[in-house]
Motif scaffolding. Structure first.
Motif, PDB file in Angstrom:
ATOM      1  N   LEU A 226       0.835  -1.171  -0.236  1.00  0.00           N
ATOM      2  CA  LEU A 226       0.392  -0.153   0.127  1.00  0.00           C
ATOM      3  C   LEU A 226       0.960   1.176  -0.018  1.00  0.00           C
ATOM      4  O   LEU A 226       2.083   1.554   1.005  1.00  0.00           O
ATOM      5  CB  LEU A 226      -1.141  -0.110   1.185  1.00  0.00           C
ATOM      6  N   ARG A 227       0.224   2.223  -0.663  1.00  0.00           N
ATOM      7  CA  ARG A 227       1.635   3.606  -0.689  1.00  0.00           C
ATOM      8  C   ARG A 227       0.616   4.257  -0.805  1.00  0.00           C
ATOM      9  O   ARG A 227      -0.763   4.871  -1.313  1.00  0.00           O
ATOM     10  CB  ARG A 227       2.561   2.950  -2.516  1.00  0.00           C
ATOM     11  N   GLY A 228       0.493   5.898   0.206  1.00  0.00           N
ATOM     12  CA  GLY A 228      -0.098   6.918   0.411  1.00  0.00           C
ATOM     13  C   GLY A 228      -0.237   7.322  -1.117  1.00  0.00           C
ATOM     14  O   GLY A 228       1.044   7.691  -1.434  1.00  0.00           O
ATOM     15  N   SER A 229      -1.173   8.086  -1.001  1.00  0.00           N
ATOM     16  CA  SER A 229      -1.282   9.159  -2.234  1.00  0.00           C
ATOM     17  C   SER A 229      -2.051  10.574  -2.173  1.00  0.00           C
ATOM     18  O   SER A 229      -3.400  10.327  -2.124  1.00  0.00           O
ATOM     19  CB  SER A 229      -1.393   8.822  -3.276  1.00  0.00           C
ATOM     20  N   HIS A 230      -1.496  11.007  -2.053  1.00  0.00           N
ATOM     21  CA  HIS A 230      -2.545  12.061  -1.276  1.00  0.00           C
ATOM     22  C   HIS A 230      -3.665  13.158  -3.206  1.00  0.00           C
ATOM     23  O   HIS A 230      -4.690  13.768  -2.708  1.00  0.00           O
ATOM     24  CB  HIS A 230      -1.678  13.885  -1.165  1.00  0.00           C
ATOM     25  N   GLN A 231      -3.000  12.669  -3.399  1.00  0.00           N
ATOM     26  CA  GLN A 231      -3.800  12.338  -4.718  1.00  0.00           C
ATOM     27  C   GLN A 231      -5.219  11.636  -4.601  1.00  0.00           C
ATOM     28  O   GLN A 231      -6.527  11.792  -6.031  1.00  0.00           O
ATOM     29  CB  GLN A 231      -3.138  12.232  -6.466  1.00  0.00           C
TER      30      GLN A 231
ATOM     31  N   PRO B 263      -5.577   6.735  -0.350  1.00  0.00           N
ATOM     32  CA  PRO B 263      -6.155   7.857   0.521  1.00  0.00           C
ATOM     33  C   PRO B 263      -4.892   7.663   1.895  1.00  0.00           C
ATOM     34  O   PRO B 263      -5.211   6.819   2.463  1.00  0.00           O
ATOM     35  CB  PRO B 263      -7.413   7.833   0.542  1.00  0.00           C
ATOM     36  N   LEU B 264      -4.387   9.386   1.896  1.00  0.00           N
ATOM     37  CA  LEU B 264      -3.508   9.597   3.100  1.00  0.00           C
ATOM     38  C   LEU B 264      -5.408   9.373   4.530  1.00  0.00           C
ATOM     39  O   LEU B 264      -6.310   9.376   4.713  1.00  0.00           O
ATOM     40  CB  LEU B 264      -3.158  10.581   3.523  1.00  0.00           C
ATOM     41  N   GLY B 265      -4.801   8.381   5.623  1.00  0.00           N
ATOM     42  CA  GLY B 265      -5.708   7.774   6.392  1.00  0.00           C
ATOM     43  C   GLY B 265      -6.322   6.852   6.466  1.00  0.00           C
ATOM     44  O   GLY B 265      -7.125   6.015   6.868  1.00  0.00           O
ATOM     45  N   THR B 266      -5.914   5.313   5.299  1.00  0.00           N
ATOM     46  CA  THR B 266      -6.612   4.659   5.085  1.00  0.00           C
ATOM     47  C   THR B 266      -5.946   3.738   5.832  1.00  0.00           C
ATOM     48  O   THR B 266      -4.616   3.497   6.729  1.00  0.00           O
ATOM     49  CB  THR B 266      -5.785   3.852   3.628  1.00  0.00           C
ATOM     50  N   ILE B 267      -6.605   2.367   6.822  1.00  0.00           N
ATOM     51  CA  ILE B 267      -6.665   1.767   6.980  1.00  0.00           C
ATOM     52  C   ILE B 267      -6.643  -0.273   7.123  1.00  0.00           C
ATOM     53  O   ILE B 267      -7.243   0.100   6.540  1.00  0.00           O
ATOM     54  CB  ILE B 267      -6.992   1.377   8.563  1.00  0.00           C
TER      55      ILE B 267
ATOM     56  N   GLU C  41      -8.033  -7.553  13.311  1.00  0.00           N
ATOM     57  CA  GLU C  41      -7.506  -6.565  13.733  1.00  0.00           C
ATOM     58  C   GLU C  41      -7.112  -5.939  12.529  1.00  0.00           C
ATOM     59  O   GLU C  41      -6.292  -6.147  11.594  1.00  0.00           O
ATOM     60  CB  GLU C  41      -5.955  -8.328  14.089  1.00  0.00           C
ATOM     61  N   VAL C  42      -6.290  -5.265  12.997  1.00  0.00           N
ATOM     62  CA  VAL C  42      -5.355  -3.576  11.965  1.00  0.00           C
ATOM     63  C   VAL C  42      -4.279  -3.649  11.921  1.00  0.00           C
ATOM     64  O   VAL C  42      -3.088  -4.259  13.196  1.00  0.00           O
ATOM     65  CB  VAL C  42      -5.449  -2.071  13.251  1.00  0.00           C
ATOM     66  N   LEU C  43      -4.119  -3.793  11.248  1.00  0.00           N
ATOM     67  CA  LEU C  43      -2.819  -4.771  10.519  1.00  0.00           C
ATOM     68  C   LEU C  43      -1.870  -3.509  10.056  1.00  0.00           C
ATOM     69  O   LEU C  43      -0.539  -3.430  10.752  1.00  0.00           O
ATOM     70  CB  LEU C  43      -2.779  -5.265   9.006  1.00  0.00           C
ATOM     71  N   LEU C  44      -2.024  -2.677   9.632  1.00  0.00           N
ATOM     72  CA  LEU C  44      -1.355  -1.088   9.259  1.00  0.00           C
ATOM     73  C   LEU C  44      -1.883  -0.438   8.698  1.00  0.00           C
ATOM     74  O   LEU C  44      -3.447   0.008   9.080  1.00  0.00           O
ATOM     75  CB  LEU C  44      -0.338  -1.324   8.404  1.00  0.00           C
ATOM     76  N   GLU C  45      -1.691   1.255   8.756  1.00  0.00           N
ATOM     77  CA  GLU C  45      -2.188   1.958   8.696  1.00  0.00           C
ATOM     78  C   GLU C  45      -1.444   3.170   7.643  1.00  0.00           C
ATOM     79  O   GLU C  45      -0.083   3.133   8.006  1.00  0.00           O
ATOM     80  CB  GLU C  45      -2.539   3.446   9.664  1.00  0.00           C
ATOM     81  N   VAL C  46      -1.676   4.228   6.767  1.00  0.00           N
ATOM     82  CA  VAL C  46      -1.142   4.293   5.619  1.00  0.00           C
ATOM     83  C   VAL C  46      -1.435   6.390   6.450  1.00  0.00           C
ATOM     84  O   VAL C  46      -2.523   6.129   5.525  1.00  0.00           O
ATOM     85  CB  VAL C  46      -1.056   3.820   4.065  1.00  0.00           C
ATOM     86  N   THR C  47      -0.211   6.913   6.660  1.00  0.00           N
ATOM     87  CA  THR C  47      -1.021   8.738   6.713  1.00  0.00           C
ATOM     88  C   THR C  47       0.054   9.400   5.524  1.00  0.00           C
ATOM     89  O   THR C  47      -0.069  10.569   5.993  1.00  0.00           O
ATOM     90  CB  THR C  47      -0.555   8.542   8.630  1.00  0.00           C
ATOM     91  N   GLU C  48       0.927   8.487   5.854  1.00  0.00           N
ATOM     92  CA  GLU C  48       1.656  10.452   4.884  1.00  0.00           C
ATOM     93  C   GLU C  48       1.901   9.889   3.074  1.00  0.00           C
ATOM     94  O   GLU C  48       2.018   8.626   2.518  1.00  0.00           O
ATOM     95  CB  GLU C  48       3.455  10.247   4.947  1.00  0.00           C
TER      96      GLU C  48
ATOM     97  N   LEU D 296     -11.135   3.759   4.960  1.00  0.00           N
ATOM     98  CA  LEU D 296     -10.269   5.453   5.474  1.00  0.00           C
ATOM     99  C   LEU D 296     -11.489   6.337   6.549  1.00  0.00           C
ATOM    100  O   LEU D 296     -11.746   6.194   6.328  1.00  0.00           O
ATOM    101  CB  LEU D 296     -11.002   6.234   3.683  1.00  0.00           C
ATOM    102  N   LYS D 297      -9.682   6.596   6.932  1.00  0.00           N
ATOM    103  CA  LYS D 297     -10.298   7.818   7.977  1.00  0.00           C
ATOM    104  C   LYS D 297     -10.036   8.939   7.613  1.00  0.00           C
ATOM    105  O   LYS D 297      -8.525   8.958   7.393  1.00  0.00           O
ATOM    106  CB  LYS D 297     -10.101   7.081   9.277  1.00  0.00           C
ATOM    107  N   ILE D 298     -10.904  10.044   7.463  1.00  0.00           N
ATOM    108  CA  ILE D 298     -10.510  11.444   6.904  1.00  0.00           C
ATOM    109  C   ILE D 298      -9.190  11.990   7.744  1.00  0.00           C
ATOM    110  O   ILE D 298      -9.805  12.235   8.624  1.00  0.00           O
ATOM    111  CB  ILE D 298     -11.083  12.410   6.675  1.00  0.00           C
ATOM    112  N   LEU D 299      -8.539  12.129   6.732  1.00  0.00           N
ATOM    113  CA  LEU D 299      -7.159  13.189   7.647  1.00  0.00           C
ATOM    114  C   LEU D 299      -7.646  14.230   7.603  1.00  0.00           C
ATOM    115  O   LEU D 299      -7.312  14.946   6.339  1.00  0.00           O
ATOM    116  CB  LEU D 299      -5.875  13.111   7.223  1.00  0.00           C
TER     117      LEU D 299
END
Length: 329
Positions: free
Chosen positions: A49-54, A93-97, A105-112, A158-161
């Protein structure tokens, strides 16, 4: 009409298996007893998973239910390793878990932006037979098989940032405020639940500074139990740095409405109450100073401001108050 905003998808992911090691022996014209020279198997492709502000929604993954990465290739003679499987990179999107669909179980989150995290690692390739040559076993005829990859169902959520999350009952004026102080253009109408999906706006402050505001679907009593838009709404509020409570000036009891909103947040997640809070009394263009003074006597003990998004009343004061709270550690 189907919404373009998707904040929950369930996908089946399968990373690549590792390639088997080779049990090859050296074969050359004038070498009678060529030793083992089997190469290692290639590593299986991972799913990343790669975070993307787009991206601001998971809609691009909604209909991509099964995602597979390539297997690693088998090893070759002359100690040549097999080719590794190609990774699959999913932009989110940024804020994806990411959660395990079976256990939750939450495995990871992407915020940047640009951040990469492996959700399904590829299998390791097996070792070729040359690794197993010893003084007592000069011609091992075995090699390791490759390790299997990971497969299973995963949930991406997705949790909105945003810096500021707007909290209020339906029709409290949240969308109107966002459209008045940012370039966001949410749908606005004079009835409950106009906003069915989060809207994000960048609010310009002074000296080129700005902050991000999220207009999230209106809360109703019982939202923590899933009523109305319930849990889907509350999920997005978890990521906001600050909460802006919005209650109309013509409400029967502003303090009571505030307490109901606070209770819904508390029942869902008590940690939400640790966030900074501001109260905006909306639609205040209908009030005179005497009425404002009367209302102020029974307000919650948090910073407050009377505003009107329609006529622009106290918009700058609200922005100043928000900026001060955001930057006042």
């Amino acid at each position: 009409m189907q919404s373009n905003f998707v904040d929950y998808v369930k996908v089946f992911l399968r990373s690549g298996n590792g390639g088997a090691g080779s049990s090859h022996f050296r074969r050359e014209k004038f070498v009678e007893f060529g030793g083992p020279d089997g190469g290692d198997g290639g590593v299986g492709g991972s799913i990343i998973l790669r975070g993307s502000h787009q991206h601001w929604t998971l809609i691009h993954l909604k209909y991509r239910k099964h995602i597979h990465a390539d297997n690693g290739e088998c090893g070759h003679g002359q100690r040549r390793s097999g080719k590794s499987g190609e990774d699959v990179i999913l932009e989110v999107p940024l804020g994806t878990i990411a959660k395990d669909a079976e256990t939750g179980e939450v495995l990871l989150e992407v915020t940047e932006d640009g951040e990469e995290k492996v959700i399904a690692p590829g299998g390791i390739g097996g070792l070729g037979n040359w690794h197993f040559k010893t003084a007592t076993n000069q011609a091992p005829r075995y090699a390791q098989p490759g390790m299997p990859g990971v497969e299973g169902w995963f949930i991406l959520e997705l949790k909105i940032l945003a810096d500021v999350g707007l909290v209020g009952f339906p029709n409290a004026g949240k969308s109107t405020l966002l459209s008045a102080i940012s370039a966001a253009k949410p749908k606005i109408a004079d009835y409950a639940f106009t906003t069915l999906e989060p809207n994000i706006g960048i609010v310009e402050h002074r000296d080129g500074k700005s902050f991000v505001m999220a207009d999230i679907p209106g809360i109703i009593e019982g939202a923590h139990e899933g009523r109305g838009l319930g849990l889907r709404f509350l999920r997005h509020i978890e990521r906001n740095s600050m909460l802006l409570f919005m209650i109309p000036a013509d409400s029967k009891n502003i303090h009571e409405e505030y307490n109901v909103l606070v209770n819904e947040l508390k029942m869902y997640n008590p940690e939400l109450l640790d966030k900074k809070r501001i109260l905006a009394i909306t639609k205040s263009d209908m009030l005179d100073e005497e009425l404002m003074a009367e209302i102020e006597q029974d307000l919650p003990g948090i910073p407050h401001v009377f505003i009107s998004s329609v006529v622009g009343y106290h918009m700058q004061e609200l922005k100043d108050m928000i900026w001060k709270q955001l930057n006042n550690e």
